[in-house]
Design an enzyme around this catalytic site. Sequence first.
Site, PDB file in Angstrom:
ATOM      1  CG  HIS A 122      13.907  69.884  47.078  1.00  0.00           C
ATOM      2  ND1 HIS A 122      12.704  70.535  46.953  1.00  0.00           N
ATOM      3  CD2 HIS A 122      14.197  69.870  48.395  1.00  0.00           C
ATOM      4  CE1 HIS A 122      12.289  70.918  48.152  1.00  0.00           C
ATOM      5  NE2 HIS A 122      13.181  70.525  49.051  1.00  0.00           N
ATOM      6  CG  ASP A 199      17.937  73.213  43.212  1.00  0.00           C
ATOM      7  OD1 ASP A 199      18.465  74.069  43.949  1.00  0.00           O
ATOM      8  OD2 ASP A 199      17.012  72.474  43.597  1.00  0.00           O
ATOM      9  CD  GLN A 202      20.730  71.872  50.525  1.00  0.00           C
ATOM     10  OE1 GLN A 202      21.706  72.100  51.253  1.00  0.00           O
ATOM     11  NE2 GLN A 202      19.492  71.926  50.987  1.00  0.00           N
ATOM     12  CE  LYS A 225      17.053  75.206  51.010  1.00  0.00           C
ATOM     13  NZ  LYS A 225      16.581  74.321  52.079  1.00  0.00           N
ATOM     14  CB  CYS A 363      11.469  67.820  49.742  1.00  0.00           C
ATOM     15  SG  CYS A 363      10.545  68.650  51.017  1.00  0.00           S
TER      16      CYS A 363
HETATM   17  N1  PMP Z   1      16.288  72.473  46.023  1.00  0.00           N
HETATM   18  C1  PMP Z   1      17.060  71.872  46.939  1.00  0.00           C
HETATM   19  C2  PMP Z   1      18.193  71.019  46.488  1.00  0.00           C
HETATM   20  C3  PMP Z   1      16.784  72.078  48.297  1.00  0.00           C
HETATM   21  O1  PMP Z   1      17.555  71.483  49.216  1.00  0.00           O
HETATM   22  C4  PMP Z   1      15.705  72.904  48.677  1.00  0.00           C
HETATM   23  C5  PMP Z   1      15.348  73.133  50.125  1.00  0.00           C
HETATM   24  N2  PMP Z   1      15.400  72.012  50.940  1.00  0.00           N
HETATM   25  C6  PMP Z   1      14.945  73.498  47.676  1.00  0.00           C
HETATM   26  C7  PMP Z   1      15.271  73.260  46.362  1.00  0.00           C
HETATM   27  C8  PMP Z   1      13.773  74.380  47.984  1.00  0.00           C
HETATM   28  O2  PMP Z   1      14.202  75.554  48.582  1.00  0.00           O
HETATM   29  P1  PMP Z   1      13.157  76.577  49.223  1.00  0.00           P
HETATM   30  O3  PMP Z   1      12.319  75.772  50.160  1.00  0.00           O
HETATM   31  O4  PMP Z   1      14.034  77.561  49.933  1.00  0.00           O
HETATM   32  O5  PMP Z   1      12.393  77.175  48.117  1.00  0.00           O
END
Ligand code: PMP
Length: 404
Positions: A122, A199, A202, A225, A363
């Site tokens: 991401h 990270d 997910q 999430k 993203c």
């Molecule tokens: N890492 C991953 C794999 C994600 O899916 C996301 C959110 N789509 C993020 C980081 C960022 O998370 P946040 O917007 O809650 O900071």
Amino acid sequence: MYDIKMVREDFPILSRKIYNRPLVYLDNGATTQKPRCVVEAMVDEYYNVNANVHRGVHFLSQQATDLHEQSRETVRAFINAQSAAEILFTRGTTESINLLAFCFGEAFVRTGDEIVVSTMEHHSNIVPWQMLCERKGARLRVIPMADDGTLLLEDYRALFNERTKIVCCTQVSNVLGTVNPVKEIIGEAHRRGVPVLIDGAQSTPHFPVDVQELDCDFFAFSGHKIYGPTGVGVLYGKEEWLEKLPPYQGGGEMIKNVSFERTTYNELPYKFEAGTPDYVATHALARALDYVSALGMEQIYGHEQELTRYAMERLREVEGMRIFGPEEPHDAVVSFLVEGIHHLDMGTLLDRLGIAVRTGHHCAEPLMRRLGIEGTVRASFGLYNTKEEVDALVEGVKRVVKMF
Ligand code: PMP
């Protein structure tokens, strides 16, 4: 198996109608809906407890502090950290990674050093490291990916050299659903004395995570999430690492003593938590973790795996269907494209049927480039989704295909 009908009753939003049709919410990868217990915890705290934490001698302040610190303990137990001092509250995964990139970078990254990320990260696990590289004259190295959406571990091993400072990798891809072999990835790095950030944005909502078992050095995830509130997240760090890092932001709470000549910093975890924390959100996050723990993360995993398999199988009925990511192991995210139909058109038309999916690059632009596409349609499942909702998605997709 838990009673899905009862579970759904815990989430008032699920009974909403969208364009006069029952809402089919399949955008859980972006954010999850909240059970009553989470919202009620927030309302109750604002109505009955609210006071700033840590600084007050009065009753309410102590009660709010207790709730906040008990929440840290709940998070600790949820990911099985060794100590609550290793749990830093942040605004979310993004802030967790920015904090680490800044603090780790200040302490350990110099000109010519290298930071390893993967193709499927991401943006929030790319850009903070890129910014660090710019500040320090370091460079990013990228773990390549096979066409099926799995990382190439041989190439990963070949990336290491004496300038490698940290490896940053997602446990589950938010686009492909790939579950990366992070234990192996961590082991390879540790054999070379390199720390690893995972990270977990997910992964934590979908299956049990044990940071000691993984042996990761850092681990980030977001509250929203995992059925918790927005604006709160976690950075786990091994105590031995956190002790070596300088603070992130300066201000109240992160200090021991301040004078104009010199400031000494607070102990862990407070050294990294400047300012008033979102103590209402941390409390509500703990209630969300209690909620999923009561259902059972293993049960949630079983339920969502069944949905994911079923969705992949049924979507393949559609002519021209391309599903991204590996067959196994594949978490609760299904990204797809139908030949000749733009992802945005598909998403917009599904929305008219009350079906919420995400479209676009999610993203992860470098991943899109690797796949040679602009975007996908992404259905992502949560603990309250049903097979009937998967059927609605498939029927919806078929309807859109007919229109084209
Ligand atoms: N890492 C991953 C794999 C994600 O899916 C996301 C959110 N789509 C993020 C980081 C960022 O998370 P946040 O917007 O809650 O900071």
